[in-house]
Write an enzyme that holds these catalytic residues in place. Structure first.
Site, PDB file in Angstrom:
ATOM      1  N   ARG A 162       0.823  -1.207   0.000  1.00  0.00           N
ATOM      2  CA  ARG A 162       0.000   0.000   0.000  1.00  0.00           C
ATOM      3  C   ARG A 162       0.856   1.256   0.000  1.00  0.00           C
ATOM      4  NH1 ARG A 162      -3.401   1.964  -2.505  1.00  0.00           N
ATOM      5  NH2 ARG A 162      -4.346  -0.110  -2.378  1.00  0.00           N
ATOM      6  N   LYS A 195       1.965  25.375  -3.992  1.00  0.00           N
ATOM      7  CA  LYS A 195       0.857  24.943  -3.127  1.00  0.00           C
ATOM      8  C   LYS A 195       0.765  23.420  -3.158  1.00  0.00           C
ATOM      9  CE  LYS A 195      -1.452  29.270  -4.283  1.00  0.00           C
ATOM     10  NZ  LYS A 195      -2.549  29.912  -5.028  1.00  0.00           N
ATOM     11  N   LYS A 229       5.037  39.504  -4.725  1.00  0.00           N
ATOM     12  CA  LYS A 229       3.594  39.288  -4.801  1.00  0.00           C
ATOM     13  C   LYS A 229       2.832  40.549  -4.410  1.00  0.00           C
ATOM     14  CE  LYS A 229       2.099  35.223  -3.891  1.00  0.00           C
ATOM     15  NZ  LYS A 229       1.673  33.964  -3.221  1.00  0.00           N
ATOM     16  N   GLU A 239       4.154  39.653  -9.472  1.00  0.00           N
ATOM     17  CA  GLU A 239       2.735  39.332  -9.629  1.00  0.00           C
ATOM     18  C   GLU A 239       1.945  40.623  -9.790  1.00  0.00           C
ATOM     19  OE1 GLU A 239       0.476  36.313  -7.014  1.00  0.00           O
ATOM     20  OE2 GLU A 239      -0.053  38.271  -6.170  1.00  0.00           O
ATOM     21  N   ASP A 248      -2.317  37.644 -12.318  1.00  0.00           N
ATOM     22  CA  ASP A 248      -3.049  36.975 -11.251  1.00  0.00           C
ATOM     23  C   ASP A 248      -4.538  37.313 -11.262  1.00  0.00           C
ATOM     24  OD1 ASP A 248      -3.196  35.402  -8.835  1.00  0.00           O
ATOM     25  OD2 ASP A 248      -3.399  37.276  -7.735  1.00  0.00           O
TER      26      ASP A 248
END
Length: 263
Positions: free
Chosen positions: A110, A145, A177, A220, A241
């Site tokens: 597994r 992410k 960002k 961004e 974005d």
């Protein structure tokens, strides 16, 4: 010349991550004990063979993890790969064969299937996206992410599915960002000035100079006005974005006409 991010390779760093994943998986499944079902039913000297078979069509990935797992977990298993990472498969395709101690095969199956299944799912979905844009110059990039602990393996899966890796972590590139820009504006910096400040920092870094000076500088933006503002500072890449299709088209048209150096 356009710059791009370093792509994930099957290297010592990825293998080290994978070894830690296997150690965690065994701790989750066995704690400090054993597979009581297998130990109670299967003689210690029993030998067996098991095929790993695809149930659906897709792209196989994670097969290279099998040898790493066998070595890390000290399993008495020999692995024969019938396919390689990145290969397309149909339902019923034998992708690998395990031969050796039946106890080890039953106890670890597994864990092995979880790694291959997760990576193959990512690779297969990536290939669907890649195929959708194959008639264009667009690339399919991944993100940061990712599932905790799985960063490099998931990026490896994206790559084997035909995708392209974005930065592997905060250390691997500079990405200004929206929150960074908001902070910079409070300090009286325009978006272009923020880019210039970061570029100056990178060029004058006192530690790890070769690595730092070569970092990609990405910004961004969430509207075409921001794109126009940062374009004059010539970052390597601009990320558009949360834009509508119309806004994206306008930004692409601006880039084509006035800022061809941008990616």
């Amino acid at each position: 010349m356009h710059r791009d991010f370093k792509q994930t390779d099957w290297d010592e760093t990825l293998v080290d991550d994978l070894q830690q994943l296997f150690r965690l998986a065994v701790r989750e499944d066995l704690d400090r004990f054993c597979d009581w079902t297998t130990v109670s039913l299967v003689p210690e000297d029993a030998k067996g063979t098991a095929d790993i078979v695809s149930r659906k069509a897709g792209v196989i990935s994670g097969l290279q993890a099998l040898d790493v797992g066998v070595e890390e977990l000290q399993a008495q298993i020999e692995v024969t790969l019938e396919r390689k990472d990145g290969d397309p498969v149909e339902p019923g395709t034998v992708v690998a064969t395990l031969h050796g101690a039946t106890r080890d095969i039953l106890t670890l199956e597994r864990i092995f299937l979880n790694v291959i299944g997760r990576c193959s799912g990512i690779a297969s979905l990536t290939r669907l996206f890649v195929d959708q844009v194959s008639h264009t110059q667009a690339k399919i990039y991944d993100t940061r992410k990712t599932t905790p602990g799985w960063r490099r393996m998931e990026k490896w899966a994206v790559r084997t599915g035909g995708g392209t890796n974005h930065r592997v972590g905060l250390f691997a590139a500079v990405m200004i960002k929206d929150n960074h820009l908001a902070h910079a504006m409070q300090a009286g910096l325009t978006p272009a000035a923020a880019v210039e400040q970061v570029r100056g920092f990178l060029q004058n870094a006192e530690q790890e100079t070769d690595f730092v000076r070569d970092l990609i500088l990405e910004v961004e933006v969430d509207r075409i006005g921001q794109l126009r503002e940062v374009a004059v500072a010539k970052p390597d890449i601009v990320l558009l974005d949360n834009m509508s299709c119309e806004e994206l088209s306008a930004c692409v048209a601006f880039r084509q006409a006035e800022a061809p150096w941008l990616q």
